[in-house]
Design an enzyme around this catalytic site. Structure first.
Site, mmCIF file in Angstrom:
data_model
loop_
_atom_site.group_PDB
_atom_site.id
_atom_site.type_symbol
_atom_site.label_atom_id
_atom_site.label_comp_id
_atom_site.label_asym_id
_atom_site.label_seq_id
_atom_site.Cartn_x
_atom_site.Cartn_y
_atom_site.Cartn_z
ATOM 1 N N LYS A 4 -26.551 -25.090 19.331
ATOM 2 C CA LYS A 4 -25.915 -25.717 18.173
ATOM 3 C C LYS A 4 -24.426 -25.929 18.449
ATOM 4 O O LYS A 4 -23.875 -25.372 19.397
ATOM 5 C CB LYS A 4 -26.116 -24.847 16.938
ATOM 6 C CG LYS A 4 -25.605 -23.430 17.085
ATOM 7 C CD LYS A 4 -25.956 -22.577 15.881
ATOM 8 C CE LYS A 4 -25.424 -21.163 16.062
ATOM 9 N NZ LYS A 4 -25.617 -20.345 14.861
ATOM 10 N N ARG B 253 -28.285 -14.513 4.039
ATOM 11 C CA ARG B 253 -27.820 -15.880 4.251
ATOM 12 C C ARG B 253 -28.960 -16.856 4.017
ATOM 13 O O ARG B 253 -28.855 -17.750 3.180
ATOM 14 C CB ARG B 253 -27.232 -16.026 5.658
ATOM 15 C CG ARG B 253 -26.675 -17.405 5.954
ATOM 16 C CD ARG B 253 -25.937 -17.454 7.285
ATOM 17 N NE ARG B 253 -26.788 -17.162 8.424
ATOM 18 C CZ ARG B 253 -26.356 -17.127 9.693
ATOM 19 N NH1 ARG B 253 -25.062 -17.348 9.957
ATOM 20 N NH2 ARG B 253 -27.178 -16.866 10.687
ATOM 21 N N HIS C 204 -32.422 -12.400 11.666
ATOM 22 C CA HIS C 204 -31.135 -12.443 12.358
ATOM 23 C C HIS C 204 -30.376 -11.157 12.079
ATOM 24 O O HIS C 204 -30.206 -10.754 10.923
ATOM 25 C CB HIS C 204 -30.309 -13.641 11.886
ATOM 26 C CG HIS C 204 -29.070 -13.884 12.701
ATOM 27 N ND1 HIS C 204 -29.120 -14.288 14.010
ATOM 28 C CD2 HIS C 204 -27.752 -13.770 12.391
ATOM 29 C CE1 HIS C 204 -27.888 -14.419 14.478
ATOM 30 N NE2 HIS C 204 -27.039 -14.097 13.515
ATOM 31 N N ARG D 239 -32.887 -14.754 21.263
ATOM 32 C CA ARG D 239 -32.006 -15.886 20.956
ATOM 33 C C ARG D 239 -30.549 -15.561 21.251
ATOM 34 O O ARG D 239 -29.705 -15.565 20.334
ATOM 35 C CB ARG D 239 -32.114 -16.281 19.485
ATOM 36 C CG ARG D 239 -33.455 -16.735 18.979
ATOM 37 C CD ARG D 239 -33.333 -17.325 17.572
ATOM 38 N NE ARG D 239 -32.474 -16.539 16.713
ATOM 39 C CZ ARG D 239 -32.872 -15.522 15.965
ATOM 40 N NH1 ARG D 239 -34.128 -15.142 15.972
ATOM 41 N NH2 ARG D 239 -32.015 -14.865 15.200
ATOM 42 N N TYR E 173 8.385 -28.243 17.363
ATOM 43 C CA TYR E 173 8.617 -28.233 15.922
ATOM 44 C C TYR E 173 9.216 -26.908 15.452
ATOM 45 O O TYR E 173 8.831 -25.834 15.886
ATOM 46 C CB TYR E 173 7.304 -28.459 15.172
ATOM 47 C CG TYR E 173 6.714 -29.827 15.342
ATOM 48 C CD1 TYR E 173 7.310 -30.944 14.763
ATOM 49 C CD2 TYR E 173 5.546 -30.008 16.072
ATOM 50 C CE1 TYR E 173 6.760 -32.209 14.914
ATOM 51 C CE2 TYR E 173 4.976 -31.261 16.228
ATOM 52 C CZ TYR E 173 5.593 -32.362 15.649
ATOM 53 O OH TYR E 173 5.044 -33.615 15.796
ATOM 54 N N CYS F 167 1.493 -28.171 19.576
ATOM 55 C CA CYS F 167 1.390 -29.432 18.847
ATOM 56 C C CYS F 167 -0.062 -29.899 18.756
ATOM 57 O O CYS F 167 -0.958 -29.326 19.366
ATOM 58 C CB CYS F 167 2.229 -30.500 19.538
ATOM 59 S SG CYS F 167 3.960 -30.048 19.779
ATOM 60 N N ASP G 276 -1.451 -32.592 20.037
ATOM 61 C CA ASP G 276 -1.964 -33.189 21.264
ATOM 62 C C ASP G 276 -1.348 -32.611 22.528
ATOM 63 O O ASP G 276 -1.763 -32.984 23.635
ATOM 64 C CB ASP G 276 -1.692 -34.701 21.262
ATOM 65 C CG ASP G 276 -2.005 -35.333 19.932
ATOM 66 O OD1 ASP G 276 -3.184 -35.296 19.539
ATOM 67 O OD2 ASP G 276 -1.079 -35.840 19.267
#
Length: 352
Positions: free
Chosen positions: A34, A126, A153, A205, A248, A295, A297
């Site tokens: 996932k 859950r 689980h 799992r 910044y 930052c 990027d």
């Protein structure tokens, strides 16, 4: 166009982890892939795991992942871990996706060609049916010839104190004892490493553990290696003079002339912004501090005294000197969040 940041996946590390975990569990694996295979790339992970002898099938969280995986690994069992909406049931069943069931209404609504896995809530609170209800649902699924598996689980199997995990296991095994033999699975990565083989289980799992990350107290239970190395390119090199600030907010100020490399990775690529003030990267094999605020990027790194040029690669994390675990600690978070946050613009590629 060249990528600014690349996530390199070690196929040998992944295959070795799968072998080690299956050996520890004593059963084949239902591998969770996932969230883009925990950030590692669904296609890249599926290409390795689908042909691994210890992988029975895959587990996903949402229907889009199931559909993509069905195309990538045709014929390999896929279990959807979260409940489908009513309109999603038949298309998923038509794809051969195994569906979770947690109520009699869901059991009755399944098409006759469905293979179902009964979800039992043993204490996670859950998803799933409580043990008493689960027996009734499981028997109805079995009567219809749809019951392939039963699962639960663990909430605390990766903790040093396993008392609650033992309670969950006892509740789960009481359900199994009341049903015909099916594929049972409960152990996540923590469960596999903490318990080893569990009576009555047909699958395990392991999630994050398959990608090489486990709590420190469990690291000696199986030989696991981090699969991902994240690298980013130097995009600019300049000098920050004494007294000048970087990034910044002016949080970092140069006490002396400092050679600064701007590196093309930031929090939009999954690097935690909260690691500001602690983060380091590897430049030419040396740990070097990230200067000032991270930052969106980019980040800026002190490379004073190193022969750094635009286009050079910097190692952000990997299996060696700086790991995801360390980066996550700097950011006040967990490995799961860092890895699954690696953005789509980071190219996934098999390691050379």
């Amino acid at each position: 166009m060249q990528s600014r940041a690349v996530a390199l996946m070690s196929e040998s590390a992944l295959a070795g982890n799968l072998t080690a975990l299956a050996r520890r569990a004593g059963v084949p694996l239902l591998l969770p892939v996932k969230a883009n295979a925990y950030g590692h790339g669904l296609a890249e992970v599926a290409a390795v795991a689908a042909r691994h002898p210890d992988v029975w099938g895959f587990a996903v969280a949402v229907p889009q992942e199931a559909a993509a995986l069905a195309a990538l690994a045709p014929g390999k069992p896929i279990l959807l871990l979260t409940p489908p909406t009513p309109e999603e049931v038949r298309p998923l069943a038509d794809l051969g996706v195994r569906l979770p069931v947690a109520s009699l209404a869901e059991a009755e609504a399944l098409p006759a060609h469905t293979r179902a896995h009964l979800k039992v809530d043993t204490g996670m609170n859950r998803l799933g049916a409580r043990p008493g209800e689960a027996v009734e649902i499981g028997r109805r699924l079995a009567e219809r010839g749809l019951l392939e598996g039963v699962y639960t689980h663990f909430a605390t199997a990766d903790e040093p104190d396993l008392s609650f995990a033992h309670e969950q296991l006892a509740r789960f095994q009481s359900v199994l004892a009341a049903l015909p033999p099916v594929l049972a699975h409960a152990a996540n990565g923590g469960g596999v490493l903490s318990f080893g083989p569990l009576p009555g289980m047909g699958l395990a799992r392991p999630g994050l553990a398959a990608y090489g990350y486990v709590p420190a107290h469990l690291r000696d239970r199986a030989p696991l290696t981090p699969v991902m190395t994240l690298r980013a390119r130097v995009t600019h090199v300049h000098t920050a003079h004494a007294g000048e600030s970087v990034s910044y907010g002016g949080l970092w100020r140069a006490a002396r002339a400092t050679t600064v490399a701007t590196v093309g990775v930031g929090y939009a690529d999954g690097y935690p912004r909260n690691a500001t003030g602690q983060a380091e990267v590897l430049v030419a094999g040396e740990r070097r501090p990230v200067l000032g605020r991270i930052c969106m990027d980019q980040m800026m790194v002190d490379v004073t005294g190193l022969p750094v040029q635009v286009g050079d690669w910097v190692e952000v994390w990997g299996a060696g000197e700086i790991t995801v675990s360390e980066v996550a600690a700097w950011g006040g978070t967990i490995e799961y969040e860092v890895l699954t946050g690696v953005g789509a613009r980071v190219e996934r590629r098999a390691a050379p």
